[in-house]
Design an enzyme around this catalytic site. Structure first.
Site, short mmCIF file in Angstrom:
data_model
loop_
_atom_site.label_atom_id
_atom_site.label_comp_id
_atom_site.label_asym_id
_atom_site.label_seq_id
_atom_site.Cartn_x
_atom_site.Cartn_y
_atom_site.Cartn_z
CG ASP A 12 -33.29 -16.90 25.06
OD1 ASP A 12 -33.80 -15.80 24.85
OD2 ASP A 12 -32.19 -17.04 25.63
CG ASP A 131 -27.47 -9.94 21.36
OD1 ASP A 131 -28.07 -9.71 22.43
OD2 ASP A 131 -27.95 -10.61 20.42
#
Length: 262
Positions: A12, A131
């Site tokens: 990330d 997600d």
């Protein structure tokens, strides 16, 4: 013999550095993305995933340059996501060295984006990232678990009324080549993957399922393959902070009878 299961470190990236949090918040630095990417490639990771988690307009150029730098250092498939809203974004990242792109919020807002990517570049290029959170609230109380998984946008900040399973099915129909499912409940908690939901996805879809969120020890990887029926397992902090070295993990999985490439 079944296809080999894949181990995928995920970076990330925020403002040019790798970060990691818990349940999508409390981010801390985890190092230089280019160096980490090179190390994982050398350690035998099967693929690498890069997500620009704050893909703001200003950061686009910096991130694209970083993708180019990473691509030069690795020799494994490379998936890149964050801020992909149109075909020009896909083209930019593929040209920079990505092998696949991951689309999330933009695809939920405009599902035709998946069709467009698959038609132009092929399904193998399009990873649909989802997600989702298992929500317990007044509107879902008493509903079966499959009806309580809601998809979220904007890095987990905005709930939608799309359900995990119906959206994953639609993404497959539109041409996505893989589903990358991150359980927000499990993200960074290190107590195992969302194996029940993963199994339901894997058993009802024909495209590969990448599991994300929850890896804390070697057994969690074994379980996500045996119980969750996942095709690949993605993790971040256990790799970034040296808790589980990739070569050791693969040897362990092989001993447990799981088909992995050593």
């Amino acid at each position: 013999m079944s296809l080999a299961k894949r181990i995928i470190p995920c970076l990330d990236v925020k403002d040019g550095e790798t970060v990691k949090g818990t349940n999508f918040v409390n981010l801390r630095s985890a190092g230089d993305p280019v160096e980490l990417g090179k190390a994982y490639s050398e350690q035998g990771a099967d693929e690498l995933c890069f997500l620009d988690i704050t893909a703001s307009f200003e950061g686009r150029k910096t991130f694209t340059d970083m993708v180019t730098r990473v691509a030069k250092e690795i020799n494994i498939p490379f998936t890149v996501g964050g801020g992909i809203n149109e075909l020009a974004d896909v083209e930019r990242l593929l040209y920079a060295g990505a092998d696949k792109v991951s689309v999330n919020s933009a695809a939920i807002r405009r599902p035709e984006l998946i069709d467009e990517i698959a038609n132009r570049f092929g399904s193998q290029v399009c990873v649909c990232a989802i997600d989702a959170r298992l929500d317990e609230d007044g509107t879902t109380a008493g509903a079966p678990a499959s009806g309580r998984w809601h998809c979220y946008l904007k890095g987990g900040r905005e709930r939608t009324e799309r359900g995990l399973f119906e959206w994953a099915h639609e993404a497959q129909e539109r041409g996505a080549g893989e589903i990358l499912f991150t359980s927000m409940n499990h993200d960074g908690v290190k107590e195992g993957y969302a194996n029940e939901a993963l199994r339901e996805l894997a058993d009802s879809l024909s495209i590969p399922i990448i599991a994300s969120g929850g890896a804390g020890k070697r057994e969690h990887f074994r379980d996500v393959f045996t119980e969750g029926h996942a095709d690949a397992a993605l993790a971040a902090s256990v790799f970034h902070f040296g808790e589980i070295p990739v070569p050791e993990l693969k040897k362990y999985l092989k001993q447990e009878g799981i088909n992995v490439r050593l």
